[in-house]
Design a protein around this motif. Structure first.
Motif, PDB file in Angstrom:
ATOM      1  N   ASP A   1       0.631  -1.200  -0.344  1.00  0.00           N
ATOM      2  CA  ASP A   1       0.441   0.051   0.141  1.00  0.00           C
ATOM      3  C   ASP A   1       0.778   0.964  -0.160  1.00  0.00           C
ATOM      4  O   ASP A   1       0.956   2.520  -1.023  1.00  0.00           O
ATOM      5  CB  ASP A   1      -1.083  -0.129   1.262  1.00  0.00           C
ATOM      6  CG  ASP A   1      -2.460  -0.937   1.389  1.00  0.00           C
ATOM      7  OD1 ASP A   1      -2.045  -2.206  -0.081  1.00  0.00           O
ATOM      8  OD2 ASP A   1      -3.086  -1.179   1.985  1.00  0.00           O
ATOM      9  N   LYS A   2       1.949   1.009   0.947  1.00  0.00           N
ATOM     10  CA  LYS A   2       2.766   2.577   0.622  1.00  0.00           C
ATOM     11  C   LYS A   2       3.228   2.543  -0.078  1.00  0.00           C
ATOM     12  O   LYS A   2       3.359   3.850  -0.586  1.00  0.00           O
ATOM     13  CB  LYS A   2       3.732   2.470   1.820  1.00  0.00           C
ATOM     14  CG  LYS A   2       4.428   3.546   2.123  1.00  0.00           C
ATOM     15  CD  LYS A   2       5.131   3.317   3.575  1.00  0.00           C
ATOM     16  CE  LYS A   2       6.463   4.134   3.639  1.00  0.00           C
ATOM     17  NZ  LYS A   2       6.972   3.953   5.479  1.00  0.00           N
ATOM     18  N   LEU A   3       4.161   1.479  -0.992  1.00  0.00           N
ATOM     19  CA  LEU A   3       4.535   2.344  -2.020  1.00  0.00           C
ATOM     20  C   LEU A   3       3.546   2.531  -3.554  1.00  0.00           C
ATOM     21  O   LEU A   3       3.686   3.530  -4.136  1.00  0.00           O
ATOM     22  CB  LEU A   3       5.719   0.847  -2.793  1.00  0.00           C
ATOM     23  CG  LEU A   3       6.015   0.747  -4.105  1.00  0.00           C
ATOM     24  CD1 LEU A   3       6.941   1.580  -4.120  1.00  0.00           C
ATOM     25  CD2 LEU A   3       6.309  -0.398  -4.894  1.00  0.00           C
ATOM     26  N   LEU A   4       2.970   2.023  -3.308  1.00  0.00           N
ATOM     27  CA  LEU A   4       1.406   2.188  -4.074  1.00  0.00           C
ATOM     28  C   LEU A   4       1.413   4.169  -4.084  1.00  0.00           C
ATOM     29  O   LEU A   4       0.857   4.529  -4.843  1.00  0.00           O
ATOM     30  CB  LEU A   4       0.197   1.669  -3.979  1.00  0.00           C
ATOM     31  CG  LEU A   4      -1.091   2.314  -4.916  1.00  0.00           C
ATOM     32  CD1 LEU A   4      -1.014   1.941  -6.561  1.00  0.00           C
ATOM     33  CD2 LEU A   4      -2.450   0.954  -5.206  1.00  0.00           C
ATOM     34  N   VAL A   5       0.779   4.284  -2.646  1.00  0.00           N
ATOM     35  CA  VAL A   5       0.229   5.804  -2.147  1.00  0.00           C
ATOM     36  C   VAL A   5       1.255   6.901  -2.976  1.00  0.00           C
ATOM     37  O   VAL A   5       1.622   7.946  -3.213  1.00  0.00           O
ATOM     38  CB  VAL A   5       0.495   6.023  -0.477  1.00  0.00           C
ATOM     39  CG1 VAL A   5       0.456   7.012  -0.472  1.00  0.00           C
ATOM     40  CG2 VAL A   5      -0.938   4.816  -0.302  1.00  0.00           C
TER      41      VAL A   5
END
Length: 338
Positions: free
Chosen positions: A257-261
């Motif tokens: 999730d963090k990478l996509l954000v």
């Protein structure tokens, strides 16, 4: 029994042609509205009448078109892939709200009984997850939500309106260029596929046709409803596309999730820096990409009488519509032997 007469606006488009097929299957007398009547006549059997008109034409012109018609299917408008001209919100409102309102008001004045309007699954997500503020942050979604509300308000006491909230659609493009070209090439050539959590509702193009013809045949009250064959995770969708491309053993890697954000935030920065006009805010796409809200399509399948179709067949048709170049074929061969 006298056959029902149905006018289709947008009948020459990708989904419009499937809608015409479904209406003919129900025995409707179908008239298609087109700016290019010669091109339109070449797409349909002779029993389909083609008349010249444009969404931007006057109300008087539409009144003439609606004479001797019982129903209306509106499958035109612009989606988020159409680059906005000028201010994005003003552009999408003009195309998807103001222009459609004029047609619907003319339909109401002409005694049209039932209307089916193709909208977007984004309207569903905005309704189910108001805390995300999708209509607040994305001008295209704003236009679809406003279109839905306008259509239901215009219909009140005048005709039965079904707003069909269409998800991701797969199937044979019938000679047109597939909108899924980049996704198919990615699924076909990437050594590994990457997907975040979350997912989306999917449907075959043929089932959109049936879902649209259903309310014209059966609707008794106005409603806005999502349609679909199933909800698929992004991983399942990419796996299905890879299989459709002849790669049954390719792996799908979960994107944190963090990478996509972070990627979304960077995309939003470049969008603002270069003043790229779009109906979606690139910096906030993770709001709906990561969403796992269940969307109940079984209810609409029953109410609109369209059932389910085999989405794997639709994915295969989509893949077949995107030819693989020699360079890509050679590259894939090199990767498979590396």
């Amino acid at each position: 029994m006298e056959k029902s007469r149905t006018l289709v606006v947008g009948g020459t488009g990708f989904l419009g042609r499937y809608i015409v097929d479904a209406l003919l299957g129900y025995g409707h007398i179908v008239t298609v509205v087109s700016r290019d009547t010669q091109k339109a006549r070449a797409l349909f059997p002779r029993k389909v009448k083609v008349v010249a008109c444009d969404v931007g034409d006057s109300a008087e012109a539409w009144h003439k078109i609606f004479r001797k018609q019982d129903n209306l299917v509106f499958a035109a408008g612009v989606d988020e892939r159409v680059p906005p001209q000028g201010d994005p919100l003003a552009f999408y409102r003009s195309e998807n709200v103001d222009a459609v309102r004029k047609v619907l008001e003319a339909a109401a004045d002409s005694g049209i009984k039932r209307v089916a309007l193709l909208n977007s699954i984004f309207s569903t997500l905005d309704r189910l997850r108001p805390e995300l503020g999708l209509a607040k942050h994305h001008s295209y979604i704003t236009s679809r939500v406003e279109q839905r509300d306008m259509a239901l308000a215009t219909a009140r006491g005048k005709f039965t309106m079904t707003v069909i909230e269409v998800p991701w659609v797969f199937g044979h493009a019938r000679g047109s260029e597939s909108q899924w070209g980049p996704l198919i090439q990615f699924s076909r050539t990437s050594p590994k596929l990457f997907a975040p959590r979350g997912g989306t509702v999917v449907i075959s193009a043929a089932n959109v046709g049936r879902a649209t013809a259903g309310p014209i045949e059966y609707a008794k009250r106005s409603s806005a409803t999502p349609v679909g064959d199933a909800w698929l995770s992004w991983e399942a969708l990419l796996t299905g596309l890879a299989e459709a491309c002849g790669r049954p053993d390719v792996s799908v890697v979960r994107v944190p999730d963090k990478l996509l954000v972070q990627f979304n935030e960077m995309s939003g920065f470049w969008q603002r820096l270069f003043r790229l006009r779009s109906g979606l805010d690139y910096g906030r796409m993770c709001d709906f990409l990561l969403d796992e809200t269940p969307v109940n399509v079984a209810a609409s399948q029953k109410r609109l009488h369209y059932g389910t179709s085999d989405i794997a067949v639709a994915l295969a048709e989509t893949a077949a519509d995107v030819p693989e170049s020699r360079a890509m074929r050679a590259l894939r061969g090199l990767m498979s032997t590396a």
